[in-house]
Motif scaffolding. Structure first.
Motif: not given
Length: 228
Positions: A15-16, A191-194, A198-204
């Motif tokens: 959840r970050g 940022e954290r990974p979500s 299509r795989g992991w992406h960055r969440t600001a």
């Protein structure tokens, strides 16, 4: 108690943020809050409205840090470094953080980031903190901690700690993180990974504090990278 027992690393990863209950007892909270007027303890004082950061004040501690702050910073770092390294692996970032805080700070200092970043923040009626990130230079540890030193409902009303995440191609999502005196919010600095289809992406990620209605609210902030 080991840091891995203090906080839920899976909730933090997924959840970050996570909340560590009763990280500092009431007496310890009062002792840290009482440091506010001791100017020799601090290297810099900031009035937020002068810089457009909101309303309120904060002060960065000078080295050597107060013993409870140094102890907390040292104790939390190793388990947080494991989470940080997992996040960087998921996001394809090459940096890996060393196992100890001292080793990481040596890297910060070699890069010219030598000023301590742990701080006390103080808010009065009508004060607030705009959504922001605490970066301070190229060397950034991706997690930080805030500990509420005042008691909600007794010392102040309003002044909720807030997190906002910007998900790719979606609207921002905000969340109020409820804290009691001595509780800590552990959360992503930037940022954290979500994981998506299509795989992991960055969440600001951004954080701030809503407007205080009454009283006085003091918070300890623990940042693990030093400032340039």
């Amino acid at each position: 108690m080991a840091a891995t027992q203090i906080f839920d690393s899976e909730t933090l990863a997924n959840r970050g943020f996570t909340v560590a209950k009763n990280l500092i007892d009431a007496e310890g909270c009062r002792a840290l809050a009482a440091l506010w007027p001791e100017q020799a303890r601090f290297r810099k004082h900031i009035v937020m409205q002068r810089h457009g950061y909101g309303q309120g004040e904060y002060q960065y501690f000078a080295y050597d840090l107060p013993e409870p702050v140094e102890r907390l910073r040292q104790a939390l770092y190793p388990a947080l470094a494991e989470v940080a390294n997992r996040w960087n692996e998921q996001l394809g970032k090459p940096r890996r953080f060393p196992a100890t805080l001292d080793a990481w700070l040596r890297e910060c200092h070699a890069a010219g980031q030598t000023r301590p970043t742990p701080l006390l923040l103080r808010y009065g009626p009508g004060d607030y903190n705009c959504l922001h990130r605490d970066l301070y230079g190229e060397m950034v540890f991706p997690l930080q901690v805030v500990v509420l030193l005042s008691a909600p409902g007794r010392d102040f009303t309003g002044g909720e700690f807030m997190l906002v995440e910007q998900r790719p191609r979606m609207q921002s999502r905000g969340e109020v993180v409820p804290l009691e005196q001595g509780d800590a919010a552990i959360f992503a600095v930037n940022e954290r990974p979500s994981k998506g289809v299509r795989g992991w992406h960055r969440t600001a990620m951004r954080h701030g504090v809503s407007s205080l209605r009454e009283g006085e609210r003091l918070t300890l902030g623990v940042i693990f990278h030093d400032a340039a």
